[in-house]
Every structure is written in C-alpha cells, then in structure tokens.
Design a protein around this motif. Sequence first.
Motif, PDB file in Angstrom:
ATOM      1  N   LEU A 232       0.805  -1.214   0.000  1.00 48.78           N
ATOM      2  CA  LEU A 232       0.000   0.000   0.000  1.00 48.78           C
ATOM      3  C   LEU A 232       0.842   1.271   0.000  1.00 48.78           C
ATOM      4  O   LEU A 232       0.323   2.355  -0.284  1.00 48.78           O
ATOM      5  N   LEU A 234       2.165   3.167   2.430  1.00 45.59           N
ATOM      6  CA  LEU A 234       1.507   4.174   3.260  1.00 45.59           C
ATOM      7  C   LEU A 234       2.509   5.110   3.903  1.00 45.59           C
ATOM      8  O   LEU A 234       3.699   4.827   3.981  1.00 45.59           O
ATOM      9  N   ASP A 260      -4.315   4.548   8.294  1.00 45.04           N
ATOM     10  CA  ASP A 260      -3.344   5.469   7.695  1.00 45.04           C
ATOM     11  C   ASP A 260      -3.732   6.902   8.058  1.00 45.04           C
ATOM     12  O   ASP A 260      -4.398   7.589   7.279  1.00 45.04           O
ATOM     13  N   TYR A 267      -7.923   0.711   5.688  1.00 40.19           N
ATOM     14  CA  TYR A 267      -8.100  -0.394   4.756  1.00 40.19           C
ATOM     15  C   TYR A 267      -8.531  -1.643   5.522  1.00 40.19           C
ATOM     16  O   TYR A 267      -8.113  -1.867   6.661  1.00 40.19           O
ATOM     17  N   GLN A 283     -10.195   0.284   0.547  1.00 42.42           N
ATOM     18  CA  GLN A 283      -9.924   1.495   1.314  1.00 42.42           C
ATOM     19  C   GLN A 283     -11.248   2.177   1.641  1.00 42.42           C
ATOM     20  O   GLN A 283     -12.156   2.235   0.815  1.00 42.42           O
ATOM     21  N   PHE A 304       1.265  -0.796  -9.093  1.00 40.87           N
ATOM     22  CA  PHE A 304       0.868  -1.643  -7.968  1.00 40.87           C
ATOM     23  C   PHE A 304       1.063  -3.110  -8.319  1.00 40.87           C
ATOM     24  O   PHE A 304       1.578  -3.894  -7.507  1.00 40.87           O
ATOM     25  N   ASP A 353      -4.849   6.813  -5.418  1.00 41.63           N
ATOM     26  CA  ASP A 353      -4.780   5.693  -4.469  1.00 41.63           C
ATOM     27  C   ASP A 353      -5.429   4.445  -5.065  1.00 41.63           C
ATOM     28  O   ASP A 353      -6.456   4.528  -5.755  1.00 41.63           O
TER      29      ASP A 353
END
Length: 448
Positions: A232, A234, A260, A267, A283, A304, A353
Amino acid sequence: MIRNVMIGALAVAVVGTGIWGYQQKNEKDQLAQTAENMYERAYHDLSFHIDQIEDELGKTLAMNSQRQLSPALADVWRVTSLAEKSLAELPVQGLNMEDTEKYLYKIADFTYRTSVRDLNEDPLTDKEYATLEQLYDQSASIRQSMRETQAMMMNADMPWLAERERDEEEPAEYSFAGHFERMNKSVQGFSEVEWGATDSSIRNLNGELKEALSGREKISKEDAKQKALDLLQLGKGATVQVDDASDAIEYPAYSLVVDDPENKANYNMDMSVEGGEPIWFMQSRKIDKQTIGLNDAVKEAEAFLERANKLNMELVDSTQYNNMAVLEFAYVEEGIRIYPDSITIEVALDDGDIVSYVGRGHIIHHQDNWNIQSPSVTKEEAQAMINPHIDVMEDHIAIIENDINEDVLVYEFYGTKDNDTYRIFINAQNGDEEKVERMKDTEPDYGV
C-alpha cells in the motif's frame, strides 16, 4: 490592546472551528444517511427476491410443458442471482452466512444448468423433479425468516449502521445479526438436497482458493503486516492490526485492518497464510473531486501490480464510476488473454490511491504454462459468425470461462452498433457464439 487583539483572534478561531466542525458533522451525517438508505434498499430487495424465488419454484412444479419449463427455470436462476447480490450488499460480512450463500448459489447453478439443456431431448429426471420440490419447501422457510426480520425492523428503531458497528460480544438474539444467523442455521438444518448431475460441478470459490494456495510457504502475522505496508506504500504512522480470519473461510488467512492517519484513510484486507497472497482489500474514505484521468489511473494500477509481483497482466477493460476508475487486468501468455486469470483494481481519481483490489481469479487460475491448443477456425471464419450489423473494430484471441465454468479458446471481437460497443466471443474450435457483452460507458458523476 494586544490582549484585545488576542481575544478577538481567539474568538475568530473558535467560530471558525465551530463552522468547520459543523460542516464535517453535516458531511458525515449525509454519508451515513446515504449508507443507511443503501442498506435499506438492499434488504428490501433481498426480501422481494426471496419471495420471488418461492413463487417461481412453485410455478415450475405446476408446469407440464418442456417449452415453458426452460424459461421458468431461467427465471429462478435470474431471481436467485439478484438475491445473492442483495445479500452481498448488506453489512453481515462478519457473520457466518456461508450456508445461506452456498444454498442460494446452488439453486442458481442447478436451475441455470437445467434450463440451458434441451429438455425435449433430455427432460427432467424424477430426482431433479424431487429436487425442485425440496427447494420449493425450503425456500418457504427462508421467506419466513425474512418476514420475521422485516417485522422486527418495522417495530424497532435500530439503523443498519448501528448494526454494522455493534460489538460482536453483545447479545444478538433480537438484532438483525441474530435473525440472519438463525436463518443460516435453518439452512444448515435442511435435509441434503440431491442436486443431480450438477452437484460435482457446483463452484466453491473458497474451496478452489484453498486448493490453489495449499502447499505454499506460510507467513507469520508480522510478515503479513509488512507485506500490507509494502503493497500500500503508506505514510509514516500507519498501523496494522492482524487477526486470524473467520473460521467460515476454508483456507487459512489473516484479516488485516490498516489505519493510515496521514492520508485519513483505513483499509480492510484478507491475506492468505499460505503464500501471503492478498485476496482482496478495500480502502474506506471519501473520494474527492477528480484530478487525474484514466491513463494516470492505469499507470498507478500497473505500478501496484509490479510491486505485488503480478507479471504479464494486461489491461482488458476500464470504466469510470463517479471519481473512481475500475480496471480489469488479465494474464497474457504468448499474446493470448487468459480471462479467468484476472485481477480487478479500483483507483481513486482524486489522488491515484488504489482503493480496491480483488485477486481471487488470479490465485485460482494462474499457471505458468496453459498448453493452449491451436484454433480449428480461422479468424475470418469466426468473424463471419458475427451479426452483420456490428462493425468490428478490434480483435484478440483469448481463453474465457463459459457458462458452465469450462475454459474455452475464443476469438474476441470488439464492435460497435449505433452508440453502443460490444465484446463478442466466438469459439475458436467450432465457431459457436459463446458470449456477447455490451460494454459499459463511463458513468456520470451523480453526486454533483
């Protein structure tokens, strides 16, 4: 003088904070009301479809014409699929509803497989007719459970959001959860249904995941936590809570909750113990006004997939809903798209995101060598099978799952008619038309 200025500045700050707080509360209340309305609609849709299932099954028992029976069974399949969808939209994910979900799936699968065969040549057997009788009797029991829950809802002032946030340790006897759990237990108590020839081929996604993951190297909770953070990407301060997933899942898995605070998001994720595969994640946050386009969203999704070591995945479909891009990727081998081996990703168009990921198809179906046979039909012969009113714009060769979950080599054609775009799959071995799909356009933003 300075003191008066400071008091004035403080007063302005207090008023400003109050206005901001009011706006935040108002926005939160609007989101809560939207969610509440969605749950209400899904529940009433589920009740309506459960009633329909009983009615439609009852009709099939009274029919003596094979010509009428096939569409009647198809109606049962259609309505049951709608009931499954409505159930999936309710906040009952923490409950063990597996038996009810599996039961609805088996009704849909049994009626579909029965409806698509030629009942004049291969009519219902005595066992299959007995199965329909059992399903009709049992559907009445489910309908009664739904009626009891509906009556409780009308007499109790308990919103769905309160149910979603209820402490799992609180007594659930008179809650929505309690009613759904009793319904699930009533399904468990049904006598074993003889599903006929379809029983061996009824899909069990949890079982397929268990088989696909079995034997892979196990990861610890700490490994799962680090994997989630790496995937992710973060900001600092992100925390991960890792617990064992529900016993209702057939394969060993971890359930992760990731907070987060830097990005004001959290998430939920399921990750397999064997192999450390993310099964899905989502999310939770409000998505703001769009600032990036679909091309940028695709780049974010591809980055990703690379981080997740999902290689040779090709974008095969993209749609925009409000401020989200919904992207489907399929594995490609030697230029052939393998549609069962797929991953779906949603990207927020306010900041890029990754807000949702579903990888079940990839985990279940992925293999390094598909041993694909050569087509027996040429592309030109396949294209000649398409409706002549369709203008073909693009073509590929692919493997898809047909309606009875068999892998089929096909030619994939994209074509247009008027303002609509279609995807048409023609069997590459016999020239049959396997599927026709109308491609979805970008949805307008109904929130503005």
